[in-house]
Structures are given as C-alpha cells and as structure tokens.
Design an enzyme around this catalytic site. Structure first.
Site, PDB file in Angstrom:
ATOM      1  N   ASN A  78     -26.368 -10.131  88.744  1.00  0.00           N
ATOM      2  CA  ASN A  78     -27.196  -9.410  89.714  1.00  0.00           C
ATOM      3  C   ASN A  78     -27.713  -8.067  89.213  1.00  0.00           C
ATOM      4  O   ASN A  78     -28.345  -7.324  89.967  1.00  0.00           O
ATOM      5  CB  ASN A  78     -26.435  -9.232  91.029  1.00  0.00           C
ATOM      6  CG  ASN A  78     -25.179  -8.411  90.871  1.00  0.00           C
ATOM      7  OD1 ASN A  78     -24.742  -8.155  89.761  1.00  0.00           O
ATOM      8  ND2 ASN A  78     -24.591  -8.019  91.984  1.00  0.00           N
ATOM      9  N   CYS A  79     -27.504  -7.735  87.963  1.00  0.00           N
ATOM     10  CA  CYS A  79     -27.991  -6.488  87.368  1.00  0.00           C
ATOM     11  C   CYS A  79     -29.509  -6.574  87.160  1.00  0.00           C
ATOM     12  O   CYS A  79     -30.023  -7.555  86.611  1.00  0.00           O
ATOM     13  CB  CYS A  79     -27.284  -6.261  86.037  1.00  0.00           C
ATOM     14  SG  CYS A  79     -27.982  -4.958  85.017  1.00  0.00           S
TER      15      CYS A  79
END
Length: 125
Positions: free
Chosen positions: A15-16
């Site tokens: 999710n970065c």
C-alpha cells in the site's frame, strides 16, 4: 542474491505510494519482476544483511515516515548503529526505505525515480 529466472525483484509494502509508482513504471515497460511484500512474504535477517552489505544500512533506514515517528526514544537510539538498525527493520518493515529493486544479477537500487529505473533496468522508454 540473484534471480536465476531472470526477473527483477521489487521489495516493499503493497500500500506504499512509492511502491505503486514503481510497479506502474515496471508494468508499463513490461519489465519482468516479482513483488516481495515485507508484510506478507516477511523480512529475514539474511535479506536485510545482504541489502546492508551492498547499500549500507543507513541507506535502508527510513527516518521520515510515520512508523519512525511512533517509535520510542530507545528504539531510535538503538538504530544509530548497524545491528540495532537491522533489528529494528526486521521488527518494523515500514522503516525500510522503499522500494528496493534487485536485478536478476543481484545488483540493488533503493528508492524510485523514472530515470534511475530506466538506467537500472536497461530498458528503452
């Protein structure tokens, strides 16, 4: 630390935002890679030590993120030396700078920028 199948390996956390940019860049250029999610696939001390041996532990330690800010003073102090920093990264993968891109021959690159990826992957834009 090389991939016998000839694929790059992208290390990070799904999710970065920077990982998303790197994955998009690799996908658009059809660069063959596999994604290693630290939270799903894990981070072991051998992997981190290999990264540190090549890149230097300081280059791997992300002191700008939310996870770092939430750490106690003792953990931050321990991370001022290689062994402590590597233990911290193993416990809290979010403090590893992202992404780390590994070429099939084992070369490593930390961070993402399009020009750097272009040179590193030897692909034409």
């Amino acid at each position: 630390m090389s991939d016998p199948d000839g694929a790059f390996t992208l290390y990070g956390i799904k999710n970065c935002d920077t990982i998303k940019k790197a994955r998009r860049w690799l996908d658009e250029r059809r660069v063959d890679y596999r994604f290693h999610d630290y939270r799903v696939d894990g981070v072991d001390s051998g992997l981190l030590q290999g990264f540190a041996d090549t890149l230097g532990w300081q280059a791997l330690l992300n002191t700008r993120g939310a996870t770092w800010r939430k750490l106690g003073d003792g953990e931050r102090l321990a991370a001022q030396e290689a062994a402590g920093a590597l233990r911290l990264m193993a416990r809290h993968p979010a403090v590893i700078k992202r992404p780390v891109l590994q070429s099939p021959d084992g070369r490593l690159m930390v961070g993402f920028d399009a020009e750097g990826y272009q040179l590193f992957t030897h692909k034409e834009a």
